[in-house]
Every structure is written in structure tokens, then in C-alpha cells.
Design an enzyme around this catalytic site. Sequence first.
Site, PDB file in Angstrom:
ATOM      1  N   SER A 151      64.503  10.745  45.812  1.00 18.61           N
ATOM      2  CA  SER A 151      63.331   9.974  45.406  1.00 18.61           C
ATOM      3  C   SER A 151      62.051  10.713  45.814  1.00 18.61           C
ATOM      4  CB  SER A 151      63.430   8.562  45.990  1.00 18.61           C
ATOM      5  OG  SER A 151      62.575   7.666  45.320  1.00 18.61           O
ATOM      6  N   ASP A 234      68.805   4.317  37.050  1.00 16.40           N
ATOM      7  CA  ASP A 234      67.407   4.660  37.295  1.00 16.40           C
ATOM      8  C   ASP A 234      66.608   4.187  36.083  1.00 16.40           C
ATOM      9  OD1 ASP A 234      66.699   5.956  39.761  1.00 16.40           O
ATOM     10  OD2 ASP A 234      67.871   7.720  39.166  1.00 16.40           O
ATOM     11  N   HIS A 266      69.462   3.717  41.759  1.00 18.24           N
ATOM     12  CA  HIS A 266      68.548   4.602  42.487  1.00 18.24           C
ATOM     13  C   HIS A 266      68.922   4.726  43.966  1.00 18.24           C
ATOM     14  CE1 HIS A 266      64.630   6.582  42.978  1.00 18.24           C
ATOM     15  NE2 HIS A 266      64.519   5.946  44.128  1.00 18.24           N
TER      16      HIS A 266
END
Length: 291
Positions: A151, A234, A266
Site C-alpha cells: 500500500s 482492490d 487489500h
Amino acid sequence: RSRLAALQALEQQYSPSRWSPRMGSEAVIQAHLSATAAGTQRARASAQTSLHVPYGDGDGEKLDIYFPRDTSGTFPVLVYIHGGYWQCLSKEESGFAALPLVSRGIMVVAVGYDIAPKGHMDAMVLQVRRSLAFLLEHYSGIRGIYLCGHSAGAHLAAMVLSTDWTEYGVAPDIKGTVLVSGVYDLEPILHTYVNDALKMSWEVAQRNSPMLCVAPAAPAAAACEVLMAVAQHDSPEFRRQSQEYGQALRAAGWSVSLLDLAGVDHFDIIEKLSEESYILTQVGEKVPSSL
């Protein structure tokens, strides 16, 4: 009105917890904290470690180092850079990938950096670069660096790829980089809640967007394998960012592969690195044999 709708849509796209089919957005974040913290505790209990090693004077400038069983010879190092949208999480929950890797002779390092609002984007990028220079100066056994970021951490790892190392007096041999569900163009972030704490200007976002700092791959960099990983769950924006950054790197001569992982979101896309059988763990375990 249409502008408001567009901004709300953008907020939704950049709120990864809203896209998980497993549980609600608050619950999925709590589950992520629990899973990564538990994995880190297991790794700390079973590996030889040096925790809170300072690589600079800043409060956040510390490393947690998980050593392989045998450090008498040379060994590869996996440097893990945590996510949390540059404003939460820490190295304290970032050792969960160490367990399967140290047993394969890989040193694992979790990097701490000053998160917002204390830290700002320029400083975080510099800190991560300096942490690598510190490792090379202090651990002579390192033979090849592998970066892994998740991320916001994938963003910081990508910024490492555009570093002019002559300024740091080292020449890291970065053999591979695993970028997991990252953000590579910061401009959209300026228009979302994420920037409330970061307070980035347009110039700062431009200067620190990996998409805009793609360096042509030098001969050494051409040998660096870049693996872009995205989760099925995602958001479309996160998936687009990975695709476009991967294409930009490839166009500049980098070796890039895109891994689109089914059945994960995610968060569990990275949590599963503590599992032996997980595909990204297996990528990490191939590291020694590829040296």
C-alpha cells in the site's frame, strides 16, 4: 453537484477497506491489525532479532531486524516497508513475513519511518532511502537486497527505485522488488480525506509520485525483477495505478511482472505472507536460489 459526486467517488476508490467482501470497513482494518501483530509476535518469539535499531536521529528512524540462523557467511535481505496510508501502522506489526523467510537464510528488516502528521512525504521517502544505506554500511554479509512494500509502503519502495545512490555513498544491489497494492501517482490523493493528515501540496505530490520519477533502467537495475501484485478486491483505482506504473517501468527497460491475486482484498493480500504456502511467500523463498 457533479463535482461533489466525483469527489465522493474518488474517496470511495481510495478507501480500500470499503472494497473487502469479507467484512465491514472498520472490522477489516481491526482484523488486519490483529493478524499482522500476531504474525510479528510469532516471528519475534522464534527468530533472533535486533529491535529498534536506530538508523538516524528521528523518533521513527528505527529498524527491526530478524536474522537468519546462520549469519557467518553472506545472506540476502528482504526489507519490508509497511502501509497505513503514511499515517498509521508501524514496524511493530511489520515482522509477520519474517517467520517463513529467516528459516530459509534470509535476513528480514522492518523499516520504521515518521508517519503523518509528524512526518511529511519528502521526509518519509528520504528516511526509507537512508535506512537502506544504513543497512549496507553496517551489515557486511548482505548479498542482494529485496524490497517489499504494501500500500503506502509500496509507494515508498517504488520511490527507492528512483534513488540517485551517489548522494548516499552506497550502491545497493537491489535484485527484486515486490510492490503490493500500492499508490504510484499521488495526485488523486490530494482530493481525498487521506491528505487531511499528509497536507501535501501539488508540488510535493508530483515530486514524490513514482509514476513521474521512473528512471531508465541502468544495467544493474535491468536485472532487478519488479513484481507488481494487486488483489482481486482492490478498488479499480488501485488496480489501475499498479497496471500503469508497471507499464511505465517496463517502457523504461525494467523487468516487470504483474500478479493479479484472486480471492484476496487489500489487506489479506499481505497478511498471508506469514503463511508458508502463500504465493508471495514462495516468491520470497525463491530469493536464495536466484542469487
